[in-house]
Write a protein that holds these residues in place. Structure first.
Motif, short mmCIF file in Angstrom:
data_model
loop_
_atom_site.label_atom_id
_atom_site.label_comp_id
_atom_site.label_asym_id
_atom_site.label_seq_id
_atom_site.Cartn_x
_atom_site.Cartn_y
_atom_site.Cartn_z
N MET A 1 0.87 -1.11 -0.05
CA MET A 1 -0.06 -0.08 -0.06
C MET A 1 1.17 1.24 0.06
O MET A 1 1.94 1.30 0.80
N LEU A 2 0.51 2.36 -0.89
CA LEU A 2 1.25 3.45 -1.04
C LEU A 2 0.84 4.41 0.06
O LEU A 2 -0.33 4.63 0.52
N ILE A 3 1.78 5.46 0.58
CA ILE A 3 1.25 6.16 1.35
C ILE A 3 0.34 7.26 0.98
O ILE A 3 -0.38 7.78 1.84
N ASP A 4 0.27 7.51 -0.30
CA ASP A 4 -0.73 8.20 -0.86
C ASP A 4 -2.18 7.77 -0.19
O ASP A 4 -3.21 8.73 -0.36
N LYS A 5 -2.56 6.68 -0.17
CA LYS A 5 -3.61 6.02 0.15
C LYS A 5 -4.11 6.33 1.55
O LYS A 5 -5.29 6.30 1.98
N LEU A 6 -3.28 7.20 2.10
CA LEU A 6 -3.27 7.72 3.63
C LEU A 6 -3.66 9.21 3.58
O LEU A 6 -3.72 9.51 4.73
N HIS A 7 -3.71 9.79 2.64
CA HIS A 7 -3.87 11.32 2.57
C HIS A 7 -4.99 11.79 3.41
O HIS A 7 -4.67 12.91 4.25
N ALA A 8 -6.02 11.04 3.70
CA ALA A 8 -6.94 11.37 4.66
C ALA A 8 -6.51 11.61 6.09
O ALA A 8 -7.03 12.08 6.78
N LEU A 9 -5.65 10.49 6.39
CA LEU A 9 -5.00 10.56 7.75
C LEU A 9 -3.82 11.44 7.94
O LEU A 9 -3.58 12.15 8.93
N THR A 10 -2.98 11.68 6.79
CA THR A 10 -1.98 12.46 7.00
C THR A 10 -2.11 13.89 6.91
O THR A 10 -1.44 14.82 7.60
N SER A 11 -2.92 14.30 5.94
CA SER A 11 -3.30 15.91 5.63
C SER A 11 -3.61 16.62 7.04
O SER A 11 -3.17 17.85 7.26
N PRO A 12 -4.59 16.23 7.69
CA PRO A 12 -5.07 17.12 9.03
C PRO A 12 -4.08 17.13 9.96
O PRO A 12 -4.14 17.88 10.59
N ARG A 13 -2.82 16.10 9.85
CA ARG A 13 -1.99 16.17 10.92
C ARG A 13 -0.92 17.29 10.59
O ARG A 13 0.11 17.35 11.51
N LEU A 14 -1.02 17.81 9.44
CA LEU A 14 0.07 18.78 9.16
C LEU A 14 0.14 20.03 9.72
O LEU A 14 -0.85 20.83 9.79
N ALA A 15 1.08 20.40 10.16
CA ALA A 15 1.36 21.88 10.94
C ALA A 15 2.59 22.40 10.22
O ALA A 15 3.91 21.65 10.42
N VAL A 16 2.57 23.61 9.59
CA VAL A 16 3.63 24.36 8.89
C VAL A 16 3.94 25.50 9.67
O VAL A 16 3.00 26.23 9.97
N ILE A 17 5.05 25.89 9.92
CA ILE A 17 5.45 27.34 10.37
C ILE A 17 6.80 27.65 9.40
O ILE A 17 7.56 26.82 8.99
N ASP A 18 6.92 29.04 9.53
CA ASP A 18 8.03 29.84 8.70
C ASP A 18 9.42 29.49 9.62
O ASP A 18 9.34 29.48 10.85
N VAL A 19 10.33 29.47 8.85
CA VAL A 19 11.60 29.16 9.41
C VAL A 19 12.13 30.46 10.55
O VAL A 19 12.81 30.23 11.57
N ASN A 20 11.35 31.42 9.90
CA ASN A 20 11.76 32.81 11.20
C ASN A 20 10.45 32.84 12.21
O ASN A 20 10.66 33.89 13.07
N ALA A 21 9.82 32.01 12.24
CA ALA A 21 8.45 32.01 13.38
C ALA A 21 9.19 31.82 14.77
O ALA A 21 10.60 31.29 14.98
N THR A 22 8.59 32.22 15.65
CA THR A 22 9.08 32.14 17.20
C THR A 22 8.91 30.59 17.68
O THR A 22 8.02 29.84 17.22
N VAL A 23 9.48 30.36 18.72
CA VAL A 23 9.35 29.07 19.63
C VAL A 23 7.77 28.95 20.15
O VAL A 23 7.26 27.96 20.13
N GLN A 24 7.41 30.08 20.36
CA GLN A 24 5.93 30.07 20.60
C GLN A 24 4.86 29.69 19.73
O GLN A 24 3.91 29.09 19.94
N ALA A 25 5.47 30.21 18.65
CA ALA A 25 4.48 29.47 17.40
C ALA A 25 4.58 28.32 17.34
O ALA A 25 3.38 27.61 16.86
N ALA A 26 5.72 27.63 17.34
CA ALA A 26 5.68 26.20 17.34
C ALA A 26 5.11 25.47 18.35
O ALA A 26 4.27 24.42 18.08
N CYS A 41 9.23 25.46 7.37
CA CYS A 41 9.38 25.73 5.90
C CYS A 41 10.11 27.16 5.63
O CYS A 41 9.94 28.34 6.24
N ASN A 42 10.74 27.13 4.45
CA ASN A 42 11.31 28.48 3.98
C ASN A 42 10.40 29.22 3.21
O ASN A 42 9.18 28.76 3.09
N GLY A 43 10.63 30.10 2.69
CA GLY A 43 9.66 31.16 2.10
C GLY A 43 9.18 30.56 0.76
O GLY A 43 7.98 30.91 0.17
N ASN A 44 10.01 29.52 -0.03
CA ASN A 44 9.11 29.02 -1.07
C ASN A 44 8.36 27.61 -0.70
O ASN A 44 7.87 27.06 -1.58
#
Length: 145
Positions: A1-26, A41-44
């Protein structure tokens, strides 16, 4: 089974912050239910690192007064998977390296989800149960369902 089949489980767990964010944001991202890893993540939009709850606790123990950017405590070595990777192989990597969460990234190294090891184990276990039932039905002559 490919990871792609679990998109419904993996997508809601995604949390992204900018590389310049504060520790409090994390910390704020990690405080949300079901979030065990934040992708930095970087600006791109490319993944530069990850911050786990353990990283945050280690930081707090070392320096309670400083307020550095999240890039100061993130892990820069990212162990990740892609939607085309095999779930069993990814689970084996997670188990061998004691990872609870793993970023799922696209071809441009942009995060698209987070795989939790419990979700991986649940799916693998369910698939094994189905295979066991099919084999049992075959052996006992019941036929396929």
């Amino acid at each position: 089974m490919l990871i792609d089949k679990l998109h419904a489980l993996t997508s809601p767990r995604l949390a992204v912050i900018d590389v310049n964010a504060t520790v409090q944001a994390a910390a704020l991202s990690l405080s949300r239910p079901g979030i065990g890893l934040v992708v930095v993540c970087n600006g791109n939009g490319g993944a530069e690192g990850v911050v786990s709850k353990s990283d945050l606790v280690r930081h707090l123990v070392r320096s309670a007064s400083s307020v550095p950017p999240v890039s100061a405590l993130m892990s820069r070595h990212i162990v990740s998977c892609t939607p085309e990777d095999d779930l069993r192989e990814v689970w084996q990597t997670m188990a061998a390296t004691s990872l609870q969460n793993m970023p799922v990234v696209d071809i441009g190294a942009r995060p698209i989800g987070i795989l939790d090891i419990r979700d991986a184990m649940k799916v693998l276990f369910e698939r094994e149960e189905i295979q066991e039932q099919i084999l049992s039905d075959y052996v006992t002559g019941v036929g396929y369902r």
